[in-house]
Motif scaffolding. Structure first.
Motif, PDB file in Angstrom:
ATOM      1  N   PHE A 191      38.329  48.442  37.058  1.00  0.00           N
ATOM      2  CA  PHE A 191      37.504  49.621  36.828  1.00  0.00           C
ATOM      3  C   PHE A 191      37.232  49.813  35.335  1.00  0.00           C
ATOM      4  O   PHE A 191      36.112  50.077  34.926  1.00  0.00           O
ATOM      5  CB  PHE A 191      38.202  50.855  37.400  1.00  0.00           C
ATOM      6  CG  PHE A 191      37.461  52.136  37.166  1.00  0.00           C
ATOM      7  CD1 PHE A 191      36.355  52.462  37.927  1.00  0.00           C
ATOM      8  CD2 PHE A 191      37.874  53.021  36.177  1.00  0.00           C
ATOM      9  CE1 PHE A 191      35.678  53.655  37.721  1.00  0.00           C
ATOM     10  CE2 PHE A 191      37.191  54.197  35.958  1.00  0.00           C
ATOM     11  CZ  PHE A 191      36.079  54.518  36.730  1.00  0.00           C
ATOM     12  N   ARG A 192      38.264  49.674  34.526  1.00  0.00           N
ATOM     13  CA  ARG A 192      38.114  49.895  33.094  1.00  0.00           C
ATOM     14  C   ARG A 192      37.280  48.807  32.415  1.00  0.00           C
ATOM     15  O   ARG A 192      36.581  49.080  31.443  1.00  0.00           O
ATOM     16  CB  ARG A 192      39.481  49.958  32.423  1.00  0.00           C
ATOM     17  CG  ARG A 192      40.286  51.185  32.775  1.00  0.00           C
ATOM     18  CD  ARG A 192      41.561  51.256  31.992  1.00  0.00           C
ATOM     19  NE  ARG A 192      42.371  50.039  32.187  1.00  0.00           N
ATOM     20  CZ  ARG A 192      43.522  49.823  31.572  1.00  0.00           C
ATOM     21  NH1 ARG A 192      43.980  50.708  30.721  1.00  0.00           N
ATOM     22  NH2 ARG A 192      44.213  48.722  31.799  1.00  0.00           N
ATOM     23  N   GLU A 201      36.774  49.051  47.173  1.00  0.00           N
ATOM     24  CA  GLU A 201      37.728  49.197  48.270  1.00  0.00           C
ATOM     25  C   GLU A 201      38.858  50.164  47.920  1.00  0.00           C
ATOM     26  O   GLU A 201      39.288  50.957  48.755  1.00  0.00           O
ATOM     27  CB  GLU A 201      38.316  47.829  48.634  1.00  0.00           C
ATOM     28  CG  GLU A 201      37.357  46.899  49.354  1.00  0.00           C
ATOM     29  CD  GLU A 201      37.011  47.394  50.739  1.00  0.00           C
ATOM     30  OE1 GLU A 201      37.869  48.040  51.373  1.00  0.00           O
ATOM     31  OE2 GLU A 201      35.876  47.139  51.185  1.00  0.00           O
ATOM     32  N   VAL A 202      39.357  50.080  46.700  1.00  0.00           N
ATOM     33  CA  VAL A 202      40.531  50.877  46.327  1.00  0.00           C
ATOM     34  C   VAL A 202      40.133  52.224  45.731  1.00  0.00           C
ATOM     35  O   VAL A 202      40.699  53.263  46.085  1.00  0.00           O
ATOM     36  CB  VAL A 202      41.418  50.089  45.331  1.00  0.00           C
ATOM     37  CG1 VAL A 202      42.623  50.926  44.906  1.00  0.00           C
ATOM     38  CG2 VAL A 202      41.887  48.782  45.967  1.00  0.00           C
ATOM     39  N   THR A 261      46.968  48.861  40.512  1.00  0.00           N
ATOM     40  CA  THR A 261      47.019  48.403  39.130  1.00  0.00           C
ATOM     41  C   THR A 261      45.865  47.464  38.818  1.00  0.00           C
ATOM     42  O   THR A 261      45.193  47.597  37.790  1.00  0.00           O
ATOM     43  CB  THR A 261      48.361  47.687  38.859  1.00  0.00           C
ATOM     44  OG1 THR A 261      49.440  48.572  39.156  1.00  0.00           O
ATOM     45  CG2 THR A 261      48.457  47.250  37.410  1.00  0.00           C
ATOM     46  N   LEU A 262      45.604  46.514  39.707  1.00  0.00           N
ATOM     47  CA  LEU A 262      44.503  45.580  39.487  1.00  0.00           C
ATOM     48  C   LEU A 262      43.154  46.286  39.570  1.00  0.00           C
ATOM     49  O   LEU A 262      42.232  45.974  38.804  1.00  0.00           O
ATOM     50  CB  LEU A 262      44.572  44.445  40.512  1.00  0.00           C
ATOM     51  CG  LEU A 262      45.787  43.517  40.396  1.00  0.00           C
ATOM     52  CD1 LEU A 262      45.734  42.452  41.486  1.00  0.00           C
ATOM     53  CD2 LEU A 262      45.849  42.873  39.025  1.00  0.00           C
ATOM     54  N   ALA A 263      43.028  47.238  40.475  1.00  0.00           N
ATOM     55  CA  ALA A 263      41.784  48.000  40.576  1.00  0.00           C
ATOM     56  C   ALA A 263      41.543  48.807  39.309  1.00  0.00           C
ATOM     57  O   ALA A 263      40.402  48.952  38.857  1.00  0.00           O
ATOM     58  CB  ALA A 263      41.824  48.917  41.795  1.00  0.00           C
ATOM     59  N   ALA A 307      43.252  39.003  33.245  1.00  0.00           N
ATOM     60  CA  ALA A 307      42.238  37.973  33.059  1.00  0.00           C
ATOM     61  C   ALA A 307      41.781  37.417  34.395  1.00  0.00           C
ATOM     62  O   ALA A 307      40.595  37.109  34.598  1.00  0.00           O
ATOM     63  CB  ALA A 307      42.784  36.850  32.183  1.00  0.00           C
ATOM     64  N   LEU A 308      42.706  37.282  35.333  1.00  0.00           N
ATOM     65  CA  LEU A 308      42.367  36.789  36.670  1.00  0.00           C
ATOM     66  C   LEU A 308      41.365  37.718  37.342  1.00  0.00           C
ATOM     67  O   LEU A 308      40.410  37.271  37.992  1.00  0.00           O
ATOM     68  CB  LEU A 308      43.634  36.666  37.510  1.00  0.00           C
ATOM     69  CG  LEU A 308      43.488  36.091  38.918  1.00  0.00           C
ATOM     70  CD1 LEU A 308      43.013  34.643  38.852  1.00  0.00           C
ATOM     71  CD2 LEU A 308      44.803  36.181  39.668  1.00  0.00           C
ATOM     72  N   VAL A 309      41.553  39.017  37.175  1.00  0.00           N
ATOM     73  CA  VAL A 309      40.662  40.002  37.798  1.00  0.00           C
ATOM     74  C   VAL A 309      39.288  39.990  37.143  1.00  0.00           C
ATOM     75  O   VAL A 309      38.262  39.874  37.822  1.00  0.00           O
ATOM     76  CB  VAL A 309      41.288  41.409  37.720  1.00  0.00           C
ATOM     77  CG1 VAL A 309      40.282  42.461  38.176  1.00  0.00           C
ATOM     78  CG2 VAL A 309      42.537  41.483  38.571  1.00  0.00           C
TER      79      VAL A 309
END
Length: 239
Positions: A233-234, A158-159, A227-229, A143-145
């Motif tokens: 992405f999804r 970036e990733v 993991t966050l990327a 949720a933060l992302v």
């Protein structure tokens, strides 16, 4: 008279959910909605359609529900009593296909706007086309992302930048492998079973992913970035 009464209920509920500044709003809403001003409340937001813009208070399994339909969203204000968020989620799963998000418990009607915003954040963690009801406390990092789309897009660039230059099928294969490996707690064997391939194939794909991103899955900070990327992405980036 019934129509005027429904309009009043909708107006009071909207004012609470939008956090409109008014010194006596919670008190007036409690009287108008027939709910206690103080108590344990939660808000659920679902992508679904119901008939009618508002439902009167309904008791289900010891909880009190008041529904409000807004555009493509359904919002449920729920008086929890002594029930838990897990109990609320179980009731919603049994009645709504979802997807939906459930915010944290708040202590009164005056805090429903915060509960609604956080329930919306939980809903953002549901992938397009998915079903099910998720709680914010289970999806905090995701949720933060996704609540920061500009930063999410930057993180993906970036990733996963080099992945974006690959053919869509090739890129999807690597992303699917990373997702399966993470879901299987880093077990290549279990991920291989889920992907219907050999475990060495999983290792080869992950090594290629590490080479493309210049990041190692064995380094904690870089694993967190990956993991966050992946979540960004999804859920927010252009596929």
């Amino acid at each position: 008279m019934q129509r005027r009464s429904d309009e009043r209920v909708r107006a009071l509920l909207d004012a609470l959910l939008e956090g409109r500044a008014s010194p006596d709003l919670a008190e007036r809403a409690a009287a108008g909605l027939g709910l206690p001003e103080r108590g344990r409340y939660a808000v659920a937001v679902l992508r679904a359609e119901r008939r009618g813009p508002v439902h009167r208070v309904v008791d289900v399994d010891g909880m009190r529900f008041l529904w409000r339909t807004r555009a493509d969203r359904e919002i449920a204000v729920v008086g929890l009593g002594d029930r838990s968020l897990a109990d609320l989620t179980a009731v919603l799963v049994g009645r709504c296909p979802g997807p939906g998000g459930v915010g944290p418990v708040v202590d009164g009607l005056a805090e429903l706007d915060r509960a609604r915003r956080l329930a919306e954040a939980a809903l953002l963690t549901c992938a397009p086309g998915s079903t099910g009801i998720v709680r914010l406390d289970e999806r905090l990092t995701t949720a933060l992302v996704v609540s920061q789309p500009e930063l999410s897009a930057r993180l993906v660039a970036e990733v996963f930048g080099p992945l974006l230059t690959l053919e869509p099928a090739d890129r999807a294969l690597l992303v699917e492998t990373l997702d399966a490996w993470l879901e299987c707690d880093g077990s290549a064997g279990r991920a291989a079973g889920r992907l219907f391939c050999h475990r060495n194939t999983v290792f080869n794909r992950l090594r290629r992913l590490e080479t493309l991103t210049s990041r190692s899955l064995s380094r904690p900070r870089e694993l967190i970035e990956m993991t966050l990327a992946l979540d960004a992405f999804r859920l927010t980036a252009v596929r």
